[in-house]
Design an enzyme around this catalytic site. Structure first.
Site, PDB file in Angstrom:
ATOM      1  CE1 TYR A   9      -3.814   2.239   0.259  1.00  0.00           C
ATOM      2  CE2 TYR A   9      -2.415   3.476   1.772  1.00  0.00           C
ATOM      3  CZ  TYR A   9      -3.533   3.397   0.953  1.00  0.00           C
ATOM      4  OH  TYR A   9      -4.359   4.483   0.836  1.00  0.00           O
ATOM      5  CD  GLN A  57      11.175  11.624  11.879  1.00  0.00           C
ATOM      6  OE1 GLN A  57      12.131  11.109  11.320  1.00  0.00           O
ATOM      7  NE2 GLN A  57       9.943  11.286  11.591  1.00  0.00           N
ATOM      8  CG  HIS A  93       7.989  12.636   8.189  1.00  0.00           C
ATOM      9  ND1 HIS A  93       7.698  12.280   6.898  1.00  0.00           N
ATOM     10  CD2 HIS A  93       9.244  12.175   8.427  1.00  0.00           C
ATOM     11  CE1 HIS A  93       8.729  11.632   6.366  1.00  0.00           C
ATOM     12  NE2 HIS A  93       9.680  11.566   7.274  1.00  0.00           N
ATOM     13  CD  GLU A 149      10.270   5.547  12.125  1.00  0.00           C
ATOM     14  OE1 GLU A 149       9.878   6.624  12.627  1.00  0.00           O
ATOM     15  OE2 GLU A 149       9.938   5.156  10.991  1.00  0.00           O
ATOM     16  CG  HIS A 150      14.518   7.258  11.888  1.00  0.00           C
ATOM     17  ND1 HIS A 150      13.205   7.685  11.891  1.00  0.00           N
ATOM     18  CD2 HIS A 150      14.713   6.607  10.726  1.00  0.00           C
ATOM     19  CE1 HIS A 150      12.628   7.304  10.750  1.00  0.00           C
ATOM     20  NE2 HIS A 150      13.518   6.642  10.027  1.00  0.00           N
ATOM     21  CG  ASP A 174      14.209   8.997   5.731  1.00  0.00           C
ATOM     22  OD1 ASP A 174      14.043   8.012   6.478  1.00  0.00           O
ATOM     23  OD2 ASP A 174      14.136  10.177   6.129  1.00  0.00           O
ATOM     24  CG  HIS A 189       3.132 -37.536  19.942  1.00  0.00           C
ATOM     25  ND1 HIS A 189       1.767 -37.429  20.003  1.00  0.00           N
ATOM     26  CD2 HIS A 189       3.585 -36.364  19.403  1.00  0.00           C
ATOM     27  CE1 HIS A 189       1.402 -36.240  19.531  1.00  0.00           C
ATOM     28  NE2 HIS A 189       2.474 -35.576  19.158  1.00  0.00           N
TER      29      HIS A 189
END
Lengths: 430, 430
Positions: free
Chosen positions: A124, A255, A258, A322-323, A356, A415
């Site tokens: 997506y 950042q 965004h 995240e970063h 990125d 078994h």
């Protein structure tokens, strides 16, 4: 930016917390849209696209003509840039292929793993102002490398019924042929249930707004896997007197631009560095086209002075960014101490933009503290590893008695019997 | 067992479908229990244990004395068997460690991945009749190898407030020290939120009944990761005239004895093999302690004759079995065609019990068709892979212009600026 000088350890828990958001309950909307897609299929997609994207399409699939047209609309320079990025991403991700290693765990007992691409995957790509052709590379290239048989790309059309040419050019460049003009919840629904035109997939990848995120979450109830839980993007930068304030400021701003929910955390080992960076942020902010957005994001952001880089790394491990940018000359010394982070950038020249777009690492990374328990997207995300085992007659004789004892202790006698029958035959042959 | 001789391709979709179960909606119960645990913590655990396990505990943590006592209750033979299994599991899983490979994607741009153990993991071991000490090995060993810092094991006590000694012995053998007497939804709640005694974890592993499964699903909404979605256990066996009917029958029964919802599918290339195996099933079934359970599971199971092993493998790929046994001499020839399966057993001596206990492969595998999009548990399940990158001044000069173009095309000007500032400095130095 809110600043804190040597906060007490007891305040770290608050300082590493993320802004809690009102999570609107979108499940009902998702179930409604999914229900329509299950019954009306393509027809529902046309209707929802008209309702949400303000365009009545005549065809969901992007045509070859549209792709050819897109190629003409992209400058040669941008094409070369995309090709460079694609080549680096391919190089980094193809090195993630695993060789088959057969392990003889006991004489006559051979075990190994083999990788298989997930057969049907959905990618997506959000619409909106920024056409995320870079995400097309980040998800499409490992899907291709993994050998996924069907790669279905969905992205919403604009009001003219078109897809941004950079997305079409990029998808075509890496060999994605099935591109559909459908976005939002209805795209995720189509990938989950399948329609006449769009094939049902096994796993769905990609970022999106709150509707897409909610739809991906609900899709999991219908047997589909997803890449990872999503949240707003974030960066944590650790800086000291060897950092270049204007670079750090630029990284923080890249950042912040965004969105207003982006989070930015700056840790420094001294107040002067903190102040120099803040001055730079204010200067650079002035000339940014997305200035207001970035300024808003900065309001929720924190600048914190701690005693040492070790302490900064410890703080970062609790936050699990995240970063993570270690914008200092000694960055590499701290690698072993980094436990929780999505992607790490070392030194003054490793800006987040590099990861990125073009260094080769993946930019689809765990946010919202999920770096504690999830990895970013990689080749692994597009494959399953199947275990194989082959026992020889010697192998079953070597481990069979242990299996019999364990199965008996777990009261699973069938078994045990599966082993006993084989051992009996082998001992009567001997 | 329902039998089908050369069914039409159009019937495969029905024949590869699993019995649909009424999924009881347990979410409300889960949320109620979770709510109590969030507010009353340990006290809630004591109360729920009294309510559901019929025992009022005085302490949640298993004591050293209880572990010493367990060691005395396990036979020397079983201890040796468990050690053999542990050694094989450790050998197979430690080979899954990944070496760090630094990839220079472009001159001056170095990218690599490093693995870190997930810091806090929870392992759930069900109680009930069969004490699953084998699952303790399958989850505990890779957690240890991954370097997970805190490994928390929860398992329900019996009515006397005790844990089965085989579980305690096994957990102690592999170095798990934090063992708690708590089961069901309340165990998952404790691992999700933490209490005074039990630490909150980042990821929860392990099988369980429908309550545990529902609780793990809900736990994901609170930031915890889980190993994989769960469903009843299943096996698909492919047999031909080179198979040994009594072995195949024993393997099918060892799956069927797990529970009435276990599913068993037998594919053969000829009717005679099918009939011989069915005769063997009926004979062996008679003497099994869990006979009625297995007989019930067999009622929902299918024996199908297809034209060739290729066709059997194609059918299996659609079904995507948790366990796939290729019980024929030419098994290895078909490996490349196997796309969807959790774990594969090759030839007449590779019985499923081997992988369940002691060959070294993991027995925590995707069920319910999830072999299409999930791998079984492995070392990977207990680690995160963090990407690192270091660009030199040459590196940013090599890829910087491409990043600038791409960022501009995505209308992210702060991303572009982070590169531009660095390139300007470098060109003014040159």
């Amino acid at each position: 930016m809110q600043t804190y000088i040597n906060p007490k350890l007891s305040d770290w828990s608050t300082l590493t917390s993320r802004p809690t958001k009102e999570v609107q309950d979108l499940q009902k909307i998702v179930f409604d849209v999914f229900g329509k897609i299950q019954t009306e299929k393509d027809q529902a997609l046309f209707n929802f696209t008209e309702q949400f994207d303000q365009v009545r399409l005549t065809s969901l699939k992007v045509s070859l003509e549209e792709i050819e047209e897109a190629k003409l609309l992209i400058s040669e320079d941008l094409k070369q840039a995309i090709k460079l990025a694609a080549s680096n991403i391919e190089r980094f991700h193809s090195a993630q292929r695993e060789e088959i290693k057969v392990i003889e765990t006991t004489k006559g007992v051979n075990c190994w793993r083999e990788s298989r691409g997930i057969e049907n995957v959905g990618i997506y790509i959000p619409g909106g102002t920024a056409p995320l052709f870079s995400t097309t590379l980040m998800l499409g290239i490992p899907a291709k490398l993994a050998g996924c048989e069907n790669i279905i790309l969905c992205t919403p059309p604009n009001a003219a019924g078109k897809i941004h040419p950079a997305i079409l050019y990029t998808a075509n460049l890496i060999g994605i042929e099935k591109i559909y003009k459908v976005g939002g919840i209805q795209a995720i629904g189509a990938l989950t249930f399948g329609t006449e035109t769009i094939q049902k997939v096994d796993k769905i990848f990609g970022p999106g707004n709150q509707y897409v995120t909610a739809a991906k979450q609900v899709a999991q109830n219908f047997g589909v896997a997803i890449d990872m839980p999503a949240g707003p993007s974030e960066v944590l930068v650790i800086a000291d007197e060897t950092s270049v304030p204007k670079y750090v400021a630029a990284d923080l701003l890249s950042q912040a631009e965004h969105g207003i929910d982006s989070q930015v955390i700056l840790l420094t080992t001294n107040e002067q560095t903190l102040n120099e960076i803040i001055v730079e942020i204010n200067t650079q902010l002035e000339v940014l086209p997305r200035k207001e957005l970035a300024a808003k994001a900065l309001e929720n952001s924190r600048g914190i002075v701690l005693n040492s880089i070790e302490e900064c790394v410890a703080f970062s491990n609790i936050y699990a960014p995240e970063h993570l940018i270690l914008a200092c000359e000694t960055a590499e010394e701290y690698i072993p101490k980094i436990i929780n982070a999505g992607s790490v950038f070392l030194g003054n020249y490793s800006c987040e933009s590099a990861g990125d777009y073009a260094s080769g690492t993946n930019h689809t990374l765990p946010t919202n503290g999920y770096a504690k328990n999830y990895s970013g997207v990689s080749l692994d995300s597009f494959i399953k590893k199947i275990t194989f085992q082959k026992l020889s007659s010697e192998g079953i004789q070597n481990i069979g008695p242990a299996i019999e004892l364990m199965a008996e202790a777990e009261e699973l006698f069938a078994h045990k019997n599966a082993v006993t029958l084989r051992l009996q035959d082998l001992s009567s042959k001997a």
